[in-house]
Motif scaffolding. Structure first.
Motif, PDB file in Angstrom:
ATOM      1  N   ARG A 136      11.934  -0.420  -2.921  1.00 11.43           N
ATOM      2  CA  ARG A 136      12.604   0.160  -4.085  1.00 11.43           C
ATOM      3  C   ARG A 136      11.874  -0.120  -5.391  1.00 11.43           C
ATOM      4  NH1 ARG A 136      17.689   2.094  -3.128  1.00 11.43           N
ATOM      5  NH2 ARG A 136      18.621   1.576  -1.114  1.00 11.43           N
ATOM      6  N   SER A 137      11.224  -1.272  -5.490  1.00  7.56           N
ATOM      7  CA  SER A 137      10.535  -1.627  -6.733  1.00  7.56           C
ATOM      8  C   SER A 137       9.073  -1.177  -6.739  1.00  7.56           C
ATOM      9  CB  SER A 137      10.601  -3.143  -6.943  1.00  7.56           C
ATOM     10  OG  SER A 137       9.953  -3.825  -5.873  1.00  7.56           O
ATOM     11  N   MET A 138       8.637  -0.531  -5.656  1.00  4.73           N
ATOM     12  CA  MET A 138       7.251  -0.094  -5.563  1.00  4.73           C
ATOM     13  C   MET A 138       7.036   1.199  -6.355  1.00  4.73           C
ATOM     14  SD  MET A 138       5.613  -2.226  -3.552  1.00  4.73           S
ATOM     15  CE  MET A 138       5.846  -3.449  -2.252  1.00  4.73           C
ATOM     16  N   GLU A 139       5.793   1.442  -6.723  1.00  7.89           N
ATOM     17  CA  GLU A 139       5.473   2.711  -7.388  1.00  7.89           C
ATOM     18  C   GLU A 139       5.554   3.871  -6.412  1.00  7.89           C
ATOM     19  OE1 GLU A 139       1.778   2.719  -9.450  1.00  7.89           O
ATOM     20  OE2 GLU A 139       2.227   0.914 -10.613  1.00  7.89           O
ATOM     21  N   ASN A 140       5.024   3.648  -5.203  1.00 11.27           N
ATOM     22  CA  ASN A 140       5.010   4.706  -4.200  1.00 11.27           C
ATOM     23  C   ASN A 140       5.287   4.108  -2.827  1.00 11.27           C
ATOM     24  OD1 ASN A 140       3.904   7.210  -5.692  1.00 11.27           O
ATOM     25  ND2 ASN A 140       2.408   5.618  -6.207  1.00 11.27           N
ATOM     26  N   LEU A 141       6.043   4.840  -2.023  1.00 11.38           N
ATOM     27  CA  LEU A 141       6.259   4.516  -0.628  1.00 11.38           C
ATOM     28  C   LEU A 141       5.565   5.579   0.204  1.00 11.38           C
ATOM     29  CD1 LEU A 141       7.556   3.105   1.807  1.00 11.38           C
ATOM     30  CD2 LEU A 141       9.659   4.406   1.345  1.00 11.38           C
ATOM     31  N   LEU A 142       4.533   5.181   0.927  1.00 13.94           N
ATOM     32  CA  LEU A 142       3.800   6.090   1.801  1.00 13.94           C
ATOM     33  C   LEU A 142       4.282   5.874   3.230  1.00 13.94           C
ATOM     34  CD1 LEU A 142       1.945   5.567  -0.754  1.00 13.94           C
ATOM     35  CD2 LEU A 142       0.029   6.189   0.717  1.00 13.94           C
ATOM     36  N   ILE A 143       4.725   6.936   3.882  1.00 15.55           N
ATOM     37  CA  ILE A 143       5.209   6.848   5.255  1.00 15.55           C
ATOM     38  C   ILE A 143       4.346   7.739   6.125  1.00 15.55           C
ATOM     39  CG2 ILE A 143       7.149   7.213   6.824  1.00 15.55           C
ATOM     40  CD1 ILE A 143       9.031   6.782   4.477  1.00 15.55           C
ATOM     41  N   GLY A 144       3.625   7.120   7.042  1.00 17.21           N
ATOM     42  CA  GLY A 144       2.838   7.875   8.003  1.00 17.21           C
ATOM     43  C   GLY A 144       3.695   8.226   9.205  1.00 17.21           C
TER      44      GLY A 144
END
Length: 531
Positions: free
Chosen positions: A342-350
């Protein structure tokens, strides 16, 4: 250990990298002591043996920032870089996270001659490596994500077929498919040892996840498929070999050194003085029969970004009427990883298979799932199962409970989400009309659809097909999806790789073959993502 001359068979491959350490994966021709030197840093490991093949993962710690060339020696003999060839380079991950991430899927390893280029197009992985050789290091990507179908075990190239036929009787099953670990080792060797591809994989850190063709088309599409394959005499040997080879060639390098140190199979194999084939095969057999015994998914924090590589094949729950893309235990782990971003800039999901498909295809898959579960009776269920397998109706839309839960979770997660996928043999960008969720699809690296199939996908997924698919879904009483989405860019059917620039507002570029370009690569489509 003897001092026979040992050679590199596959590798070196630069796999896990963080801000101070790196892991180098190799396959060697003989049992060996493997030493890697990078500047003033050194790592070493003894190979372990399975099915007569020898492997090692060498960890280097306290690496300096910047690009550092490295050498590999086997039993004291330097074997990398090759004579007259380029040295591999180790670059640690920037503290601020990766600047550029490259991803793609679906790559056949046919030759690069004129005839195969005419039928299969340019190999984008090879072309990218060639161009990197002429670029400043600052322009290189920091991470490569390979999202499935790294090899095609059910559709081997002519070179692999020649190897298979050399060790089989005519007509011996499976005919013209990979059967055992030895043949998997050969298909990986041919896929990853072209000189330009080899250098690229020695220099750019890579993270991988499988899709169906790494094992077989439609792998785990349904309980019916598993029951049918269980009756095939050669399948048990094939699935054990496929999962064992995946663990060796792909999964081991995904792990951080601390994670690998805790892996019980790795500890057992590296302690085994002989051939650990029985240990590997027992593990793979259990992983297939009891999917909850092994989690292939993994997560990494990359500075201000989180990467989750999600297993959408082996972790499926296939109970008719309650299909799940990932089982309960895997889902709980995944939900924790998403909540922690939640506090990340981006969540990348492969996710090897796309979540957000063209709407027409989405509705047809949901309709088909309902019929397979008996919405129109037993006869329609049997016919629909054949339809499901024949037309690969097994994406997230064909597991509607999981699709609904996933889109609700991501729409509310509070950070920008980039869903990275392949599989469908065309590329596009879609956006969910809730939250900040983008579907980025890049496929194939090298395995393009023919003209007829391209047209069929356009007709099936877009325009009036959307209305028709929704009408069928409503007739089967399939509920509306929680949110709408749309394809904002694409589809594009050329071979390609996608590059995500994560410095500030993400910019995604699909690169592909260009007319008259000696590098074989040009920027074909570029999209800046919103906030």
């Amino acid at each position: 250990m003897g001092c026979r001359m040992s050679e590199l068979v596959v590798g070196p491959m630069l796999r896990y990298v963080d801000s101070a350490s790196a892991s180098i994966w190799v396959e060697t021709s003989e049992p060996s002591r493997v030493d890697v030197h990078a500047g003033g840093t050194r790592g070493e490991a003894e190979t372990f043996t399975v099915h007569g093949h020898h492997y090692a993962v060498v960890d280097l710690h306290d690496l300096p920032a910047g690009a550092v060339p490295y050498t590999v020696t086997l039993n004291g003999q330097e074997v990398w870089p090759p004579p007259g060839g380029r040295a591999g380079v180790i670059r640690t991950m920037p503290e601020a996270g990766p600047r550029r991430v490259v991803f793609g899927s679906c790559r056949t390893s046919v030759p690069h001659d004129e005839a195969h280029t005419a039928t299969h197009g340019i190999d984008m992985l090879r072309a990218y490596g060639r161009r990197m050789a002429d670029q400043p290091v600052e322009e290189w990507p920091d991470l490569l994500l390979l999202l499935g179908d790294q090899v095609y075990a059910d559709e081997p190239t002519a070179g692999v077929l020649e190897f298979i036929r050399s060790r089989r009787r005519p007509g011996e099953e499976p005919v013209d498919e990979v059967a055992d670990f030895e043949e998997y080792a050969e298909i990986y060797r041919q896929a990853w040892t072209d000189p330009d591809v080899r250098w690229f994989l020695s220099t750019v850190p890579s993270s991988m996840i499988f899709d169906d063709h790494d094992l077989r088309d439609d792998w785990n599409t349904s309980a019916t498929w598993r029951a049918e394959m269980a009756k095939v005499p050669w399948w048990p040997r094939r699935v054990v070999a496929g999962l064992g080879a995946y663990w060796i060639y792909q999964h081991l390098g995904n792990l951080a050194p601390a994670e690998r140190a805790k892996d019980q199979l790795y500890a057992a194999l590296t302690a085994e003085p002989g051939d650990g084939a029985a240990l590997l095969d027992e593990f793979a057999k259990r992983a297939d029969e009891e999917p909850s015994s092994m989690r292939w998914s993994y997560a990494r924090d990359l500075g201000p970004h989180r990467l989750i590589m999600l297993d959408t094949r082996a972790a499926r729950s296939l109970t008719p009427g309650d299909r799940r893309m990932v089982d309960a235990g895997e889902w709980e782990w995944f939900a924790e990883q998403v909540a922690g971003a939640r506090s990340m800039e981006n969540l990348l999901i492969g996710s090897s298979i796309p979540v957000l498909l063209p709407e027409g295809i989405h509705h047809v898959e949901s309709w088909n799932e309902a019929l397979c579960d008996g919405a129109w009776g037993a006869a329609a269920a049997r016919l629909s199962e054949r339809f499901r397998q024949a037309f690969d109706l097994e994406h997230w839309a064909g597991f509607r409970r999981s699709f609904d839960e996933l889109t609700r979770m991501l729409a509310r997660c509070g950070t920008r989400v980039l869903l990275l996928s392949g599989d469908v043999h065309y590329s596009y960008l879609a956006r969910l009309r809730a939250g900040s969720v983008y579907q980025l699809v890049c496929s194939p690296i090298r395995n393009p659809l023919g003209r007829v199939l391209r047209l069929a996908n356009i007709v099936a997924g877009f325009g009036l097909a959307t209305v028709g698919g929704w009408s069928l879904a409503r007739l089967a009483r399939v509920p509306r999806p929680p949110y709408r989405w749309r394809i904002d860019h694409g589809p594009w059917f050329h071979n390609s790789v996608a590059v995500i620039d994560l410095r500030g507002r993400p910019v995604v570029t699909w690169e592909g073959p260009g007319e008259g370009e000696s590098s074989g690569l040009v920027a074909l489509h570029r999209v800046a993502l919103g906030k």
